[in-house]
Structure formats: C-alpha cells, structure tokens
Write an enzyme that holds these catalytic residues in place. Structure first.
Site, short mmCIF file in Angstrom:
data_model
loop_
_atom_site.label_atom_id
_atom_site.label_comp_id
_atom_site.label_asym_id
_atom_site.label_seq_id
_atom_site.Cartn_x
_atom_site.Cartn_y
_atom_site.Cartn_z
N HIS A 23 0.81 -1.23 0.00
CA HIS A 23 0.00 0.00 0.00
C HIS A 23 0.85 1.29 0.00
O HIS A 23 0.72 2.17 0.82
CB HIS A 23 -1.12 -0.01 1.05
CG HIS A 23 -0.76 -0.15 2.51
ND1 HIS A 23 0.27 0.50 3.10
CD2 HIS A 23 -1.36 -0.85 3.49
CE1 HIS A 23 0.30 0.22 4.38
NE2 HIS A 23 -0.68 -0.61 4.65
N HIS A 77 -6.48 -8.30 14.20
CA HIS A 77 -6.49 -7.09 13.36
C HIS A 77 -7.20 -7.44 12.06
O HIS A 77 -6.91 -8.47 11.45
CB HIS A 77 -5.03 -6.69 13.11
CG HIS A 77 -4.81 -5.47 12.29
ND1 HIS A 77 -5.72 -4.45 12.17
CD2 HIS A 77 -3.73 -5.09 11.54
CE1 HIS A 77 -5.21 -3.50 11.39
NE2 HIS A 77 -4.02 -3.87 11.00
N GLU A 79 -7.33 -5.64 9.17
CA GLU A 79 -6.84 -5.17 7.88
C GLU A 79 -6.77 -6.37 6.93
O GLU A 79 -6.46 -7.50 7.36
CB GLU A 79 -5.46 -4.49 8.02
CG GLU A 79 -5.07 -3.73 6.76
CD GLU A 79 -3.89 -2.76 6.93
OE1 GLU A 79 -3.29 -2.72 8.02
OE2 GLU A 79 -3.59 -2.05 5.95
N ASP A 81 -4.82 -7.74 4.98
CA ASP A 81 -3.67 -8.67 4.93
C ASP A 81 -3.75 -9.71 6.04
O ASP A 81 -3.04 -10.71 6.00
CB ASP A 81 -2.32 -7.92 4.97
CG ASP A 81 -2.22 -6.86 6.04
OD1 ASP A 81 -3.26 -6.35 6.49
OD2 ASP A 81 -1.09 -6.52 6.44
N HIS A 142 -2.00 -1.10 14.52
CA HIS A 142 -1.87 -0.05 13.55
C HIS A 142 -3.21 0.61 13.19
O HIS A 142 -3.24 1.74 12.70
CB HIS A 142 -1.21 -0.76 12.35
CG HIS A 142 -1.31 -0.25 11.01
ND1 HIS A 142 -1.71 -0.96 9.92
CD2 HIS A 142 -0.99 0.98 10.54
CE1 HIS A 142 -1.63 -0.25 8.84
NE2 HIS A 142 -1.20 0.93 9.17
N ASP A 161 0.72 -6.42 14.15
CA ASP A 161 1.61 -5.58 13.33
C ASP A 161 2.85 -5.10 14.11
O ASP A 161 3.89 -4.84 13.49
CB ASP A 161 0.85 -4.36 12.80
CG ASP A 161 0.05 -4.68 11.54
OD1 ASP A 161 0.33 -5.71 10.90
OD2 ASP A 161 -0.85 -3.89 11.19
N TYR A 189 9.96 -0.76 8.22
CA TYR A 189 8.61 -1.12 8.68
C TYR A 189 8.10 -0.09 9.69
O TYR A 189 6.99 0.41 9.59
CB TYR A 189 8.66 -2.51 9.31
CG TYR A 189 7.32 -3.09 9.71
CD1 TYR A 189 6.62 -3.92 8.84
CD2 TYR A 189 6.77 -2.82 10.95
CE1 TYR A 189 5.40 -4.46 9.22
CE2 TYR A 189 5.56 -3.36 11.33
CZ TYR A 189 4.88 -4.19 10.46
OH TYR A 189 3.68 -4.72 10.84
N HIS A 220 3.90 -10.06 10.48
CA HIS A 220 4.73 -10.02 9.26
C HIS A 220 6.16 -10.39 9.63
O HIS A 220 6.69 -9.93 10.65
CB HIS A 220 4.77 -8.61 8.64
CG HIS A 220 3.44 -8.10 8.18
ND1 HIS A 220 2.83 -8.54 7.03
CD2 HIS A 220 2.62 -7.18 8.71
CE1 HIS A 220 1.68 -7.90 6.88
NE2 HIS A 220 1.53 -7.07 7.89
FE1 FEO Z 1 -2.16 -3.24 9.66
FE2 FEO Z 1 -0.31 -5.91 8.53
O1 FEO Z 1 -1.87 -4.86 8.76
#
Ligand code: FEO
Length: 369
Positions: A23, A77, A79, A81, A142, A161, A189, A220
């Site tokens: 993104h 979370h 989001e 992903d 996040h 995250d 990051y 991640h």
């Molecule tokens: Fe805020 Fe890896 O998503």
C-alpha cells in the site's frame, strides 16, 4: 511450510515473495502474512492471511487439524492482509467462535459482511486448556481495532503488526536471518507503518514490559526469540522520536542543477561538522526510502526549485508522505532556487511548521547559487 514454534504451537502463515509495493511502501524483500495455530483442548487459529493466499493457508491448517475441530478464531487485526482468508475459514469451520475487539467486529462486518463476532475486553482471558490467551487491545498499532494476544503459559506474545518486518523467507526466526538483515527491514517497517503512532506504541510497550516473553510472533516477517530486548528497545527509542544529532538527511529535486548545488553544499557543510549525511535526489528515490532514512535523523533538509508557483511533484509527494507519518522533534531546513515567483521554499517551510519542527535558516537563491 508450517513451522513449529513450541509444542502444539505452529506458524501457519504464507510467504509473499513477489510483493514489492505494500500500500504505497516499497518492500524489496517481499513479505509474509503470519497466522498461528494452537492445538490444545480448544483448537485456535490466530489471524488469517491475505485473500489470494487462502488456499495455502487452508492447506497449512489441514496438515495439522480438521476444520471441524477448530473451536476459536482470534482476529487480532482486521486489515485485509490479516483477515482476507477469514470468511473462507469461517465458512469451513462454522462452529468456530470468532473473537475481535469492538472495532475489529465493525471492520470485519464492513469488509466481509460477517456479524457473528465475539467482542473481547481488555485483559480478558480465553482458556484453551493447558494454555490460555489474554487479549491486549492496542488501538492504532496499527488500526483502531489492533490488539495483541499473550499466552502466559508458554510466554508467547502474538503481537500482530507491532514488531513486524516485511521479509519473505524460509527462515522463521530472528537468529536465523540475523540483525544485519533485520536491521533495515525493522527500520523501514517502523518508519512507514508505525511512526505516526508513537504514543500508542508506548502504551503497548508498557503492557509488554510487564510480560514474561520467550517468543514474539508478529503478523509479518520473522519471529523474535533471541533479539527480543533489541527490538523492544528500538521501539522504545523510535516511539519517543529519539534522533541522532549527527544524522542529516537532505532530500531534493532539481530542474537545472541549481537546487542540487545547494543540496551538495548543505551536505558538504554537514559532513565538515562530522555529521553522517544521506543525500537523496527524489527523482530517483521512493518516498518510503526517504522516510526510512529520516527515522533517526535530527536534521532534515528538503529542497525544491519553484515550478509553476509550487514545488516539484516529487517534493509535493514527499511532503505529503512525511506529513502523514509526522516524525516529531526534528530540525528542518527548507531550500531551493527560483527564477521569478519563488514559492517553493515557503511551501516547504509551511510543511515543516505544520509538523512543529524547529527550523534553521532557509536557503532561497535566485537563479543560481
Ligand atoms: Fe495493519 Fe499488517 O496490517
């Protein structure tokens, strides 16, 4: 490939080797979408993965258990992903209870049309058998829904995250890749994802500081089991906007090399004072690389010639990106050349003032230094 973390605790995420733009942020080493499986009296999946990777994720689960055996799905979370595979997993495991924060439930409903979410409260514990999960909401690390989950019996923090890095690798642990590789990826990051949320990170760190942790499992990249103190202390420093007074970043674009002459002169002067200088021509530099260079820099000089009563588009993009991530407590220097109207330096000054940076004298030169 599945990775055992401790007895009955598994990494069931996926590598995304191809992604180079997350993104708007460059990810030169790809990324992973991490999910975890706990095999206990209650079988529990923690997070899911980005939608295109759903078949790989489901295959990982199938190697360890049946979908009809899953009791709980924790959505730390929402989001996409981390929630992209949630609808398909929920369809295959309709008996599983899904847990998220109140904001998580709203986002899951908005994205996926699912409204059967159990809302968790801060500190609430879900007993799984010999193990349990304590929910630690961490809003804005996040998104408003973000939370971590802590397993006290095995001293595992599923941090989502926080503490992540965008790295695709067959290695799963920090000591396998080493800090030489992890250094830049933890930096880029934090700079591109976490930087605006320093106060919220500090609240999370306050909670983390009270926990006994053997392994941090982020959403991640690799898991931290050897360099936990290192990554936590980096987050302490970055979240307090601590900078190095000897680091200077000079980011500019140029039309006829006159603003570049100013940039070079500023670099020479900083170097003569013993500063480490990162000189970035934004015509060839992505904004996400620039903000990473700025993460620990005390002095940030931004330069543009005036073009059509404005800054060059590269510098306009840089100012927008930097203002969004809002590094604090910096010293700014605006510079640029102009022919007649000369607005660029004022526009850069205004952006620096908007971020409450201290400013050193600007450098504005007519035609040629
Ligand atoms: Fe805020 Fe890896 O998503």
């Amino acid at each position: 490939m599945i990775q055992k973390i401790k007895d009955n605790i598994y990494w069931i995420g996926v590598n995304d080797y191809a992604i180079r733009n997350f993104h708007g942020y460059l990810t030169p080493m790809g990324s992973t979408y991490n999910a975890y499986l706990v095999i206990d009296e209650q079988i529990t999946v923690i997070d899911s993965v980005k939608a295109p990777f759903t078949p790989l994720f489901l295959d990982n689960i199938k190697q360890l258990t049946g979908f009809d055996k899953i009791d709980n799905i924790i959505s730390n979370h929402a989001e996409p992903d981390h929630s992209g595979s949630l609808p398909e997993l929920a369809r295959l495991a309709p008996q599983a209870k899904i847990y998220a924060t109140a904001n998580g439930a709203k986002i899951i409903k908005a994205y996926h049309g699912m409204d059967n979410i159990n809302i968790v409260q801060p500190g609430q514990t879900l007993r799984l058998g010999a193990t349990s999960l304590q929910f630690l909401p961490a809003p804005m690390v996040h998104w408003p829904d973000s939370m971590a989950s802590y397993m006290p019996e095995l001293k595992i923090l599923f941090s989502n995250d926080a503490f992540g890095q965008h790295i695709a690798s067959e290695y799963r642990f920090d000591d396998q890749l080493g800090m030489a590789v992890l250094d830049e990826r933890t930096r880029d990051y934090y700079a591109n994802i976490v930087l605006p949320f320093g106060m919220q990170v500090q609240k999370l760190l306050e909670q983390v500081g009270k926990l006994d942790i053997d392994v941090i499992c982020p959403s991640h990249g690799i898991m931290w089991r050897t360099h936990i103190d290192d990554i936590v202390s980096r987050y302490q420093s970055w979240s307090h906007n601590e900078t190095d007074p000897k680091k200077t970043v000079i980011a500019y674009d140029t039309m006829w090399k006159t603003t570049e002459m100013l940039a070079q002169r500023l670099a020479d002067e900083a170097q003569s004072r013993g500063e480490t200088v990162t000189l970035l021509n934004m015509a060839d530099t992505h904004v996400s690389t620039a903000i990473t260079a700025m993460l620990e820099a005390q002095r940030i000089a931004i330069g543009s010639p005036t073009l059509n009563r404005n800054v060059m588009a590269t510098i306009g993009g840089l100012l927008t990106y930097v203002k969004g991530l809002a590094p604090k407590n910096r010293t700014g220097i605006a510079f640029g050349s102009y022919g007649w109207s000369g607005e660029s330096v004022g526009i850069i000054e205004q952006a620096m003032d908007d971020m409450s940076w201290q400013r050193e004298d600007s450098v504005k030169v007519n035609w040629r230094p």
